[in-house]
Design a protein around this motif. Sequence first.
Motif, short mmCIF file in Angstrom:
data_model
loop_
_atom_site.label_atom_id
_atom_site.label_comp_id
_atom_site.label_asym_id
_atom_site.label_seq_id
_atom_site.Cartn_x
_atom_site.Cartn_y
_atom_site.Cartn_z
N PRO A 88 87.03 21.68 70.01
CA PRO A 88 88.02 22.65 70.49
C PRO A 88 88.87 23.28 69.37
O PRO A 88 90.07 23.40 69.52
N SER A 89 88.28 23.68 68.30
CA SER A 89 88.89 24.51 67.24
C SER A 89 87.96 24.40 66.04
O SER A 89 87.17 23.46 65.93
N GLU A 90 88.07 25.35 65.12
CA GLU A 90 87.25 25.29 63.91
C GLU A 90 87.58 24.03 63.11
O GLU A 90 86.70 23.41 62.52
N ALA A 91 88.85 23.66 63.08
CA ALA A 91 89.22 22.44 62.34
C ALA A 91 88.58 21.21 62.98
O ALA A 91 88.09 20.32 62.28
N ALA A 92 88.55 21.17 64.31
CA ALA A 92 87.92 20.04 64.99
C ALA A 92 86.43 19.98 64.64
O ALA A 92 85.87 18.90 64.42
N ALA A 94 85.07 20.99 61.88
CA ALA A 94 84.98 20.53 60.49
C ALA A 94 85.27 19.03 60.39
O ALA A 94 84.57 18.29 59.69
N LEU A 95 86.29 18.56 61.10
CA LEU A 95 86.64 17.13 61.05
C LEU A 95 85.54 16.28 61.67
O LEU A 95 85.31 15.14 61.25
N THR A 96 84.86 16.84 62.67
CA THR A 96 83.75 16.14 63.31
C THR A 96 82.66 15.83 62.29
O THR A 96 82.00 14.79 62.37
N ARG A 97 82.49 16.70 61.31
CA ARG A 97 81.46 16.45 60.29
C ARG A 97 81.77 15.20 59.48
O ARG A 97 80.86 14.49 59.05
N PHE A 98 83.03 14.95 59.24
CA PHE A 98 83.38 13.71 58.53
C PHE A 98 82.93 12.51 59.37
O PHE A 98 82.33 11.55 58.86
N ILE A 99 83.21 12.55 60.65
CA ILE A 99 82.85 11.42 61.52
C ILE A 99 81.34 11.30 61.63
O ILE A 99 80.79 10.20 61.67
N LEU A 174 87.82 9.39 70.48
CA LEU A 174 88.06 10.01 69.18
C LEU A 174 88.65 11.39 69.37
O LEU A 174 89.50 11.83 68.61
N GLY A 175 88.19 12.08 70.41
CA GLY A 175 88.71 13.41 70.72
C GLY A 175 90.10 13.40 71.34
O GLY A 175 90.63 14.46 71.65
N GLY A 176 90.69 12.23 71.59
CA GLY A 176 92.03 12.14 72.16
C GLY A 176 91.97 11.62 73.58
O GLY A 176 91.37 10.57 73.86
N ALA A 182 82.48 14.38 68.55
CA ALA A 182 82.58 13.24 67.62
C ALA A 182 82.32 11.92 68.35
O ALA A 182 81.69 11.01 67.80
N ALA B 94 93.69 14.43 67.19
CA ALA B 94 93.09 13.12 67.52
C ALA B 94 92.07 12.71 66.45
O ALA B 94 92.04 11.56 66.01
N THR B 167 80.87 15.22 53.14
CA THR B 167 81.56 16.28 53.88
C THR B 167 82.02 17.39 52.95
O THR B 167 81.77 18.57 53.19
N GLY B 175 89.28 20.00 56.64
CA GLY B 175 89.64 20.92 57.70
C GLY B 175 88.72 22.13 57.81
O GLY B 175 88.92 22.97 58.66
#
Lengths: 231, 231
Positions: A88-92, A94-99, A174-176, A182, B94, B167, B175
Amino acid sequence: MAITLYDLPGVEADRRFSPFCWRTRMALAHKGLEVETVPWRFTEKDRLPQPNAGRVPVIVDDSQVVHDSSTIAEYLENRYPDRPSLFPSEAARALTRFIQNWTETVVQPGLIGFVVLDIHRHIGPEDQAYFRQSREERFGGKLEEVVRDRDARLPAFRETLTPLRRTVERQDFLGGTAPAYADYIVFGAFQWARAISDYQLLAADDPVAAWRGRMLDLFGGLARKSPAYGG
Amino acid sequence: MAITLYDLPGVEADRRFSPFCWRTRMALAHKGLEVETVPWRFTEKDRLPQPNAGRVPVIVDDSQVVHDSSTIAEYLENRYPDRPSLFPSEAARALTRFIQNWTETVVQPGLIGFVVLDIHRHIGPEDQAYFRQSREERFGGKLEEVVRDRDARLPAFRETLTPLRRTVERQDFLGGTAPAYADYIVFGAFQWARAISDYQLLAADDPVAAWRGRMLDLFGGLARKSPAYGG
């Protein structure tokens, strides 16, 4: 029209265990999309629709063929933007790729050392020779040797889950408050183990086990109902 | 009016090294907020504005006192919603917690074993006795012993950074195309090491080093200009 998903089965066609296919399966359910799954075995390279990379998941949506779980997730997000979002956002995103990278370099390589012999036991006989040879080359030894010391390795493996444990101790997913892609990435690894092995990877009181339970409950118990040995 | 940030200095007041304070420092810059930093030493518990937990960062914004880096990030996001976002969706917020937990249970505990003796060398003499005693209790041994085998531990430490490496090899920041609070969390750990130690934690050609370089360049080189030994 339902989306077709080519998915890896065990010796029984309805035992699905590929961690990457589970990511896609859960993502399709998250989007509320109908799916028809087609069991596909390692050795049936020619039966996959083109283009593909010789691996599953591959989906066919209308006439569009999409392969690779990450590409499929992006495709679903872009093709069905009005349905619940996976990132639910471009940052999410991108952060998903770390996970994802954590899952693929820490969790999955850790898990394989516990379940690889069980995978061999439970895939179809037509895949066993291929699987044993390719995996024994990768590990540089017999599958029986790889799993021999698994009890001794268990505490260290559980320790590597600390970042996940701390997170899902304090939030449901993980998504809240709701699961995101993720969650499906990490869950795919555990569902893979669970579908193919009865080895108990998680202590019953581990918050990771509680999170896995919440994941199993999603979408009317989609993953819980799928054949598993329950490890 | 500028926000006041209580921050941990080295023997020189302008050498700031707390990883948690760096999170806050970068978050304030991300929001484009003016800041005035006040050097505060471990042993000056009474000089912190109330309420606090005896640790920095603590900020004073107008008359509002906020402590704990995570609480400060939430505060800034809620108080200044029209400025660039630290977590551009609830899911991003999250997912950031997972990266925080990874940083605090993998990266920071790994780093301390390389730089703890250098921290002792470079903090003010009034803090040295407190620091040595509290850290030697935690490690169960002399600081000199803790760092003795650090060269041998370096390859394993670098290996733990694999999820980060993969990443930032493929995107500029955690991000995505722009840094988010997750970047500041991980960067805080590296800036801590860099500010206090010349030990070379990262190989020059490591994509993590390139990412750290991009972080050092942000906000007109805010972190790069801060005194450091460059490790």
